[in-house]
Design an enzyme around this catalytic site. Sequence first.
Site, PDB file in Angstrom:
ATOM      1  N   GLY A 209       1.138  -0.408   0.778  1.00  0.00           N
ATOM      2  CA  GLY A 209       1.228   0.134  -0.586  1.00  0.00           C
ATOM      3  C   GLY A 209      -0.092   0.007  -1.311  1.00  0.00           C
ATOM      4  O   GLY A 209      -1.137  -0.156  -0.683  1.00  0.00           O
ATOM      5  N   ASN A 210      -0.060   0.089  -2.633  1.00  0.00           N
ATOM      6  CA  ASN A 210      -1.289  -0.096  -3.416  1.00  0.00           C
ATOM      7  C   ASN A 210      -0.944  -0.699  -4.774  1.00  0.00           C
ATOM      8  O   ASN A 210       0.221  -0.932  -5.081  1.00  0.00           O
ATOM      9  CB  ASN A 210      -2.039   1.235  -3.556  1.00  0.00           C
ATOM     10  CG  ASN A 210      -1.183   2.290  -4.205  1.00  0.00           C
ATOM     11  OD1 ASN A 210      -0.795   2.176  -5.357  1.00  0.00           O
ATOM     12  ND2 ASN A 210      -0.844   3.336  -3.444  1.00  0.00           N
ATOM     13  N   HIS A 211      -1.971  -0.930  -5.601  1.00  0.00           N
ATOM     14  CA  HIS A 211      -1.788  -1.680  -6.850  1.00  0.00           C
ATOM     15  C   HIS A 211      -1.298  -0.847  -8.033  1.00  0.00           C
ATOM     16  O   HIS A 211      -1.239  -1.354  -9.145  1.00  0.00           O
ATOM     17  CB  HIS A 211      -3.110  -2.346  -7.258  1.00  0.00           C
ATOM     18  CG  HIS A 211      -3.468  -3.497  -6.376  1.00  0.00           C
ATOM     19  ND1 HIS A 211      -2.658  -4.589  -6.246  1.00  0.00           N
ATOM     20  CD2 HIS A 211      -4.541  -3.713  -5.564  1.00  0.00           C
ATOM     21  CE1 HIS A 211      -3.215  -5.442  -5.408  1.00  0.00           C
ATOM     22  NE2 HIS A 211      -4.351  -4.929  -4.976  1.00  0.00           N
ATOM     23  N   ALA A 277       0.010   7.474  -7.089  1.00  0.00           N
ATOM     24  CA  ALA A 277      -0.994   6.964  -6.146  1.00  0.00           C
ATOM     25  C   ALA A 277      -0.311   6.923  -4.783  1.00  0.00           C
ATOM     26  O   ALA A 277       0.191   5.882  -4.353  1.00  0.00           O
ATOM     27  CB  ALA A 277      -1.462   5.583  -6.580  1.00  0.00           C
TER      28      ALA A 277
END
Length: 402
Positions: A209-211, A277
């Site tokens: 995943g990402n932030h 995102a």
Amino acid sequence: MLSGKKILIGVTGSIAAYKTAYLIRELIKLEAEVKVVMTKASSDFISPLTLSTLSKNPVAIDFVKDEETGEWENHVELGLWADLFVIAPASANSLSKLVSGNADNLLIATYLSAKCPVFIAPAMDLDMFKHFSTKENLEKLVAKGVHIIEPTSGELASGLEGKGRMEEPQVIAQKIHEFFMKDSVLRGKKVLITGGPTYEAIDPVRFVGNHSSGKTGVLLADECAKRGAEVILITGPTNKKVKDPNITVVRVHSAEDMMREVEKVWAAQDIGIFSAAVSDYRPEVAAGEKIKKTDDSLTIKLVKNPDILMWAGQHKKSGQYLVGFALETENEEVNGFKKLEKKNLDLLVLNSLRDEGAGFGHDTNKVSFLKKGNNIQSFELKEKTEVMRDIVNEIEADLKSA
Ligand code: CTP
């Protein structure tokens, strides 16, 4: 919501002036900027201190601000400042002065200088309201485009029963809100927004995943809904709350889930704003059971995810407006313009990582808008809410001129 709207409230001498305090609160709740101009008579019913505290602005009463220096209250500036002037309560005496242009107080002088729409909420005893002179004054004001908010019936300060009570502050605020909404290009438009990160399963408990916090998608959805749009927000995992009833939230995990949901609805939308995102890659296989740490190393093969924005651009019909985001670290503008074209966008919001306070984990952001024809508009560092407002303003301006 009335964010960005400047509302001037005029208060005249009537017992209903106490209700103006509530009207200010209602308008501030709707995020309007409020200033107050009062007649001297109205200050017998409610104190300027109360109204200035609630409106967070000094209240204007006298033509002369400071006797010694001769500094004067600029009614012309005040009249021009306002996006809307609402006189609540408006006494019978003030109605007559509004019609005759008898500018013997600051409020009437401001009315004569105002170029914005004017709303009037009369408040008086029933016989004064029924009187032919009041009726004629109201008719003349209506004929000049002034909006009258009719008083309601009930017990009056005199003890008599009848029509003359100023409309309730909540209703007045609602009417002002509806008035601005009518003006919005987004009113009734269908807007699809993607937001948040995507989580790509490695096994039942782990993911790639990402932030991304999902804040941008929620702020965009709020801003569009405020302006009367019907919004679908398709978002990856986020703990950000959505309150507006005009926003339908579809929660997804992976890019493939998001793609499926977008495919279902895109054809019926007027506008698409793709701020998610999305993970560019996902594990080729998601293990059915939790992966055990048996080996010294673990290799996970990643495969490309669908580019959801690209798909929307390829399936864009005439009249649909598409917005994408880009975060570039080098050759920002050149790459941004390439992306604008490749993904068939009407607007590309280019995020900068180079500036302090911009990008992930900040409440501020610095963006540029890229459009066809090498058109670029750069903004300074701003609160994220303001950036979202700029984006939606840009969409509205483009739709208006289309
Ligand atoms: N986007 C999308 N689906 C993807 C990847 C990106 O919908 N699988 C959308 C994002 O929501 C955003 C824009 O595309 O609006 C961002 O593109 P970006 O990630 O900056 O660039 P890419 O197209 O992925 O190209 P690259 O990473 O090679 O710069």
